[in-house]
Structures are given as C-alpha cells and as structure tokens.
Design an enzyme around this catalytic site. Sequence first.
Site, PDB file in Angstrom:
ATOM      1  N   GLY A  88      -9.286 -42.897   9.537  1.00  0.00           N
ATOM      2  CA  GLY A  88      -9.552 -42.264   8.237  1.00  0.00           C
ATOM      3  C   GLY A  88     -10.628 -41.198   8.336  1.00  0.00           C
ATOM      4  O   GLY A  88     -11.345 -40.935   7.377  1.00  0.00           O
ATOM      5  N   GLY A  90     -10.001 -38.136   8.672  1.00  0.00           N
ATOM      6  CA  GLY A  90      -9.477 -36.863   8.150  1.00  0.00           C
ATOM      7  C   GLY A  90      -8.810 -36.019   9.219  1.00  0.00           C
ATOM      8  O   GLY A  90      -9.017 -34.808   9.282  1.00  0.00           O
ATOM      9  N   SER A  91      -7.982 -36.667  10.053  1.00  0.00           N
ATOM     10  CA  SER A  91      -7.359 -35.921  11.161  1.00  0.00           C
ATOM     11  C   SER A  91      -6.429 -34.812  10.652  1.00  0.00           C
ATOM     12  O   SER A  91      -6.399 -33.725  11.224  1.00  0.00           O
ATOM     13  CB  SER A  91      -6.610 -36.868  12.095  1.00  0.00           C
ATOM     14  OG  SER A  91      -5.683 -37.642  11.385  1.00  0.00           O
ATOM     15  N   SER A  92      -5.721 -35.061   9.566  1.00  0.00           N
ATOM     16  CA  SER A  92      -4.791 -34.034   9.054  1.00  0.00           C
ATOM     17  C   SER A  92      -5.561 -32.804   8.597  1.00  0.00           C
ATOM     18  O   SER A  92      -5.145 -31.671   8.841  1.00  0.00           O
ATOM     19  CB  SER A  92      -3.979 -34.575   7.879  1.00  0.00           C
ATOM     20  OG  SER A  92      -3.331 -35.757   8.251  1.00  0.00           O
ATOM     21  N   ALA A  94      -8.591 -31.895   9.612  1.00  0.00           N
ATOM     22  CA  ALA A  94      -9.207 -31.245  10.778  1.00  0.00           C
ATOM     23  C   ALA A  94      -8.175 -30.399  11.522  1.00  0.00           C
ATOM     24  O   ALA A  94      -8.460 -29.275  11.950  1.00  0.00           O
ATOM     25  CB  ALA A  94      -9.829 -32.288  11.703  1.00  0.00           C
ATOM     26  N   ASP A 135     -12.512 -33.294   2.519  1.00  0.00           N
ATOM     27  CA  ASP A 135     -12.280 -33.422   3.965  1.00  0.00           C
ATOM     28  C   ASP A 135     -12.009 -32.057   4.604  1.00  0.00           C
ATOM     29  O   ASP A 135     -12.434 -31.785   5.726  1.00  0.00           O
ATOM     30  CB  ASP A 135     -11.149 -34.425   4.271  1.00  0.00           C
ATOM     31  CG  ASP A 135      -9.996 -34.328   3.290  1.00  0.00           C
ATOM     32  OD1 ASP A 135     -10.001 -33.417   2.428  1.00  0.00           O
ATOM     33  OD2 ASP A 135      -9.074 -35.151   3.378  1.00  0.00           O
TER      34      ASP A 135
END
Length: 305
Positions: A88, A90-92, A94, A135
């Site tokens: 969680g 916030g890979s999307s 980033a 994010d």
Amino acid sequence: MKVRVSAPGKLMIFGEHAVVYQRPCIVTAVSSRIHVTVEVKKEGFTINAPQVKDIRFVEETIRTFKQNYPFNLGLSIKTESEFSSLFGFGSSSAVTVALLYGLSKINKIHLTQEEIFRLGYEINLRVQGVGSGFDIAAATFGKTLYFFTGGKIIRPLKIKKLPLVVGYSGIKADTPKIVRLLKEKIDENKEEYEKIFDQIKKIVEEGKDALEKQDWEKTGFLMNKNHQLLQKLGVSIDKLDQMCQAALNAGAYGAKLSGAGGGDCMIALVNESNQEKVEQAIKLVGGEIIKVEVNALGVSEDKSL
Ligand code: MEV
C-alpha cells in the site's frame, strides 16, 4: 536514447479518508522507489512491468501524455520496484508519475512538478475513479507534505526527522473498494461522518505543528486519536489494531494504521531506545517490519545510466 527515472512510494501520516472529503492530510514520501526505464526504439511499444498490479496505469499514462504532447517514437518501457505492491505504498501512483517524467525527458519537454501532479491525478482518477491525489503528490514532490484534496494545497513541511517503524499486516487492502464502501455509509448518515472528518482535520492541523517542532509526545498522542477515529469510520481491522496496541505496549509514542485500512501497513512513532522493542512487539503479533526512511526525494532522474 534511454532514460531511467524513479519516484518514491508513500506513507500517510495523518488524515486518510477525511482527505477524500475536502480535508487536509499529511503524507511522507518513502525511500523505497519505483524505477522506470524508457528507451526509444524503431516502432511500436513494449511494456515490461511485472510489478505493476494494474497495467491500465501504464497504458493510460502513455495515452494521456501523447494526447497532451503528441509524439511518434517507438518506446520500450521497463519498471523495477524496490517495494512490493502489497504494502500500500502507492505503487500505481509512483509508476504513473515516474513514467510521465520519463516520457517528458525522452521527448525533451520540460514539465513542472505541478504539471506532472495535474496529469498524474487526472490519470489516477480515470483509472481508479476515486482518490484524493495525495499519493500522486508524494510521488511527484517527495518530502513530507501538507496536502488538501485534489492538490488545492500542497506544502512541504519542515521536517528534520521522523522516527517511524512501519509494520505490514500481511493483508492486501483494496483501497478503491474501501473508499466506495465508506462513501455508501456516509451517504446514509452524512452528519455523523462530517463530524468525524472535522475531528480528523483538527488532528492534521495540530499534527503539522507537532511534527515541525519534533514534539513526539504530542505527535504520538495525535496518531492514537487519529487511529481511534479511523476505527470509528470502520476501516481498521483486528490485525492492525493488535499491531498498534503491541507497539504502544512496547513504548511507542503513538501508532495508527496508514492508508485505507482493511490491511496494508501501520506506523508507530518511536525513539532510538525503544525502536527495536517496538519492532519485536509488532512481529510477535504477526506483523512484518518494512525498513524505509521517510521524507524522501520526489520524482527524479537516476544518474547511474
Ligand atoms: C488511501 O491510502 C488513502 C485514502 O485517503 C484515499 C485517498 O486519499 O485517495 C483512503
């Protein structure tokens, strides 16, 4: 031509959920990053993004960038992540931010951080439908930010240090689903939830000062209060509550879930003398310690190529 860029993951310090409803939050960028390599090739696109859990973020980023800044290059895009998309962090977001930056570099277009944020938030909303954009802001600007819904305010805080322990619950949260479920509850009892969000807003405002003054007692106290209000919203789960309680019993100044709830991570504020004890306590109740620094650099070019 080839560029390698990267953007940081994030941790929410104060204000999750309330920030979706016209309130501020405080988010910090973490030292674990997602790297994106963009290379020009003769024609077509190849995307190699094994860690990206929803490839639509990559596709939509290319589409949106092309729409705003048309180009005809063939491209190969590769992502590498220093953290699991399960945390969680916030890979999307980033990936979206890093790819926007990579595409701008390859096309020799100067984008300001504000422009990257705006485009990134647009992409985020198009793919996910919900979200405050905090994010995207963390991935773009880095540092520790005071952030207001949709980026109406994005202000870096003067933070020298922030000694956090991060514990992963082992459970992957579905953020858009949790945000939507909460919205259904809010629609049924708006007044009650508005009151809770106002209380969270107060915590964020006080938290901002406490963090800048490095008043850990106060920051910890506010973290605990924020966690209690998140429990009231119904987004915490037993595992996160147990991890927070274990951290407090081991001497942490404060502890709370970080993010949407329903799983993902919790954070605990510690000092040098109790950090190890807090980490052990979290592990004893089944949490996994994730080692990261906070207040990290925003999107940037990797100079190692
Ligand atoms: C999720 O990490 C944080 C939420 O506030 C959603 C958002 O702000 O987009 C629940």
